[in-house]
Enzyme design. Structure first.
Site, PDB file in Angstrom:
ATOM      1  N   PHE A 141     -45.804 -54.204  51.656  1.00 16.52           N
ATOM      2  CA  PHE A 141     -47.129 -54.760  51.960  1.00 16.52           C
ATOM      3  C   PHE A 141     -48.186 -53.696  51.719  1.00 16.52           C
ATOM      4  O   PHE A 141     -48.110 -52.608  52.275  1.00 16.52           O
ATOM      5  CB  PHE A 141     -47.225 -55.254  53.406  1.00 16.52           C
ATOM      6  CG  PHE A 141     -48.548 -55.911  53.690  1.00 16.52           C
ATOM      7  CD1 PHE A 141     -48.792 -57.218  53.295  1.00 16.52           C
ATOM      8  CD2 PHE A 141     -49.578 -55.201  54.306  1.00 16.52           C
ATOM      9  CE1 PHE A 141     -50.032 -57.822  53.520  1.00 16.52           C
ATOM     10  CE2 PHE A 141     -50.812 -55.792  54.531  1.00 16.52           C
ATOM     11  CZ  PHE A 141     -51.040 -57.105  54.139  1.00 16.52           C
ATOM     12  N   ASP A 226     -48.021 -45.099  50.793  1.00 14.56           N
ATOM     13  CA  ASP A 226     -48.894 -45.918  51.630  1.00 14.56           C
ATOM     14  C   ASP A 226     -48.497 -45.662  53.084  1.00 14.56           C
ATOM     15  O   ASP A 226     -47.517 -46.212  53.581  1.00 14.56           O
ATOM     16  CB  ASP A 226     -48.724 -47.396  51.255  1.00 14.56           C
ATOM     17  CG  ASP A 226     -49.552 -48.327  52.149  1.00 14.56           C
ATOM     18  OD1 ASP A 226     -50.054 -47.861  53.189  1.00 14.56           O
ATOM     19  OD2 ASP A 226     -49.672 -49.512  51.809  1.00 14.56           O
ATOM     20  N   LYS A 255     -55.138 -47.818  59.430  1.00 17.81           N
ATOM     21  CA  LYS A 255     -54.935 -48.372  60.774  1.00 17.81           C
ATOM     22  C   LYS A 255     -55.351 -47.469  61.957  1.00 17.81           C
ATOM     23  O   LYS A 255     -56.370 -47.700  62.563  1.00 17.81           O
ATOM     24  CB  LYS A 255     -53.499 -48.843  60.917  1.00 17.81           C
ATOM     25  CG  LYS A 255     -53.267 -50.135  60.125  1.00 17.81           C
ATOM     26  CD  LYS A 255     -51.969 -50.814  60.483  1.00 17.81           C
ATOM     27  CE  LYS A 255     -51.919 -52.231  59.976  1.00 17.81           C
ATOM     28  NZ  LYS A 255     -51.493 -52.376  58.576  1.00 17.81           N
TER      29      LYS A 255
HETATM   30  C1  LIG Z   1     -51.940 -52.998  57.322  1.00 22.19           C
HETATM   31  C2  LIG Z   1     -51.474 -52.411  56.068  1.00 22.19           C
HETATM   32  C3  LIG Z   1     -52.266 -52.435  54.913  1.00 22.19           C
HETATM   33  C4  LIG Z   1     -53.585 -53.166  54.844  1.00 22.19           C
HETATM   34  O1  LIG Z   1     -54.550 -52.609  55.676  1.00 22.19           O
HETATM   35  P1  LIG Z   1     -55.908 -53.431  55.973  1.00 22.19           P
HETATM   36  O2  LIG Z   1     -56.718 -52.467  56.791  1.00 22.19           O
HETATM   37  O3  LIG Z   1     -55.534 -54.666  56.715  1.00 22.19           O
HETATM   38  O4  LIG Z   1     -56.535 -53.731  54.670  1.00 22.19           O
HETATM   39  C5  LIG Z   1     -51.801 -51.781  53.786  1.00 22.19           C
HETATM   40  N1  LIG Z   1     -50.612 -51.147  53.792  1.00 22.19           N
HETATM   41  C6  LIG Z   1     -49.824 -51.107  54.875  1.00 22.19           C
HETATM   42  C7  LIG Z   1     -48.540 -50.360  54.831  1.00 22.19           C
HETATM   43  C8  LIG Z   1     -50.224 -51.744  56.060  1.00 22.19           C
HETATM   44  O5  LIG Z   1     -49.421 -51.724  57.120  1.00 22.19           O
END
Ligand SMILES: *Cc1c(COP(=O)(O)O)cnc(C)c1O
Length: 400
Positions: A141, A226, A255
């Site tokens: 994700f 990420d 986050k």
């Molecule tokens: C939550 C998340 C995102 C997206 O972040 P947003 O602030 O909602 O755009 C991207 N990568 C990972 C691994 C995430 O957990």
């Protein structure tokens, strides 16, 4: 507020707020530490923490204080000018990571979007225009913008939004030979989560990340981590990559960075960061004085108050308690996994019902990928709070 008002608010919400979330029937109005309260005054133990955002607990007094202080000084100016809290935040992030340079934005998706652009631009400058493909992982994700959706390896998020930007391909996670086979002379980067969060807290084998680094080096490909969910101490070190023995070329974080104040960042080594020049990428709000002050306070507290040590200690305790749950409910729980304070119970049944029962009993917990109960509490959680959460789970699982 009376219960009638809570229901009334929910009805009003349904009327005007787009249905992008299946919301729980509760209006949360207040938070402190690992607890939140609804508008009827009912208290909840929060194992969701705004989805791994409120790592210092809700409304940490020093973060609140830093935001209030900055509010009276300067809220926003453009990135056309130097911004002191942003510079200090950049210093603390680079001093405590592999990176030399930082770009600030406002969310995880934006940070990943910037990472994709940086990798492509770097490759374009170095190898010309035909090397733009990025390999990502199945079950990953990376966000909801068009490019980060193209990077995200889960069909369900893309349905109805195609065509997505080309230049992405996916391989199975935790599979080095699949990754190496997928590399072509067009590949410019590999992007992955050190632990897949939304995908269900999938932790790769011990030497996987090291192997990915090796493959990237062999083919001169950039490695992007990420760490939007795993960063900021969540796994027991400031960054999850620290436990792998290798470093990425680019890292994204969001986050927990601002304790709930929206801010994201892209971190990179100097040689890679140089690919962005004036005008090549930008953000109006990115790293503005208020957001930067929130993040600066968050990082300072995280390090000064030994919160990551607590994360490691309580994470081990949580895992122990979850394993106890598994041996007590073997027909309901298939697997237990976790690192630091990102943990999961993989159920043999749908998790939705369990989450609703937990809510009724005063426990906020998240279910991802339909049957995976995810634990991503504030990193300041205590042993006692873990025990309270687990006793509620015992009650709920017993009734199942
Ligand atoms: C939550 C998340 C995102 C997206 O972040 P947003 O602030 O909602 O755009 C991207 N990568 C990972 C691994 C995430 O957990």
């Amino acid at each position: 507020m009376m219960e009638k008002n809570m229901n009334e608010l929910m009805v009003r919400g349904e009327k005007v707020i787009m249905g992008t979330y299946k919301r729980f029937p509760v209006v949360l109005v207040k938070g402190s530490g690992c607890r939140v309260w609804d508008s009827n005054g009912k208290e909840y133990l929060d194992m969701v923490a705004g989805i791994a955002v409120c790592s210092l607990g809700h409304c940490h007094p020093k973060v609140t204080e830093a935001i209030k202080r900055q509010l009276d000084i300067l809220i926003h100016v453009s990135n056309l000018y130097y911004i002191e809290p942003q510079i200090r935040l950049g210093e603390i992030l680079t001093k405590n990571s592999f990176a030399d340079k930082v770009f600030f934005c406002n969310s995880g998706a934006e940070a990943n979007e910037a990472a994709i652009k940086l990798a492509r631009r770097y490759s374009f400058n170095k190898y010309g225009e035909n090397r733009y493909e990025i390999i990502t992982m199945l079950n990953s994700f990376h966000g909801r913008t068009l490019a980060t959706l193209a990077a995200t390896g889960q069909k369900k998020f893309r349905e109805g939004f195609e065509p997505l930007p080309p230049g992405f391909s996916q391989v199975p996670y935790d599979d080095l030979s699949a990754l190496e086979k997928a590399i072509t002379n067009r590949t410019c980067a590999v992007m992955l989560e050190p632990i897949q969060g939304e995908g269900g807290v999938i932790i790769p084998h011990e030497d996987y990340l090291k192997g990915v680094r090796k493959i990237c080096d062999k083919y001169n490909i950039l490695l992007i981590f990420d760490e939007v969910q795993t960063g900021m101490g969540r796994t027991g070190t400031l960054w999850a990559y620290e436990q792998s023995g290798i470093e990425p070329d680019i890292l994204t974080v969001a986050k927990a960075l601002g304790s709930g104040f929206p801010i994201g960042a892209l971190l990179a080594k100097e040689e890679v960061a140089e690919a962005f020049s004036p005008g090549s990428h930008a953000s109006t709000f990115g790293g503005n004085p208020l957001a930067a002050s929130a993040a600066l306070a968050t990082l300072e507290i995280l390090m000064e108050e030994k919160i990551i040590d607590n994360c490691k200690e309580q994470g081990a305790y949580l895992l122990e308690k979850l394993r106890e749950l598994k041996s007590r409910f073997p027909s309901l729980i298939k697997d237990v996994r976790g690192k630091g304070l990102i943990a999961a119970l993989e159920l043999t049944v749908d998790g939705d019902d369990i989450v609703h029962h937990c809510l009724e009993k005063g426990l906020l917990i998240n279910c991802t990928n339909t049957n995976i109960l995810r634990f991503i509490p504030p990193l300041v959680i205590t042993k006692r709070e873990i025990e309270d959460a687990c006793s509620i789970l015992v009650e709920v699982l017993t009734e199942k």
